[in-house]
Design a protein around this motif. Sequence first.
Motif: not given
Length: 82
Positions: A49-72
């Motif tokens: 799933c894509y947990p809404t609580d952490v995605n609404e908080m913008g937790m992915a902002e500024g992070k790189k994808c753990f697999y591709s290294g591209e912007d998450a």
Amino acid sequence: NTTYEEMKKALESDEASMYPGAGLFLVPWKCDATNEEKIKEECKATIRCYPTDVNEMGMAEGKKCFYSGEDATHMALFGRAF
């Protein structure tokens, strides 16, 4: 953050991550069907799933994808179905 190799190794040895729920890994992810299929083939893990609580908080902002290294694009919860 968990790296892809850390997740793969933990899944192979049936270890749980820090995320609540055995064998679940919350990771930064760039939505990509080809990469998702590769992960499924390599370690039998899929996006649960894509947990809404952490995605609404913008937790992915500024992070790189753990697999591709591209912007998450968001945080995804990976795991195996048992």
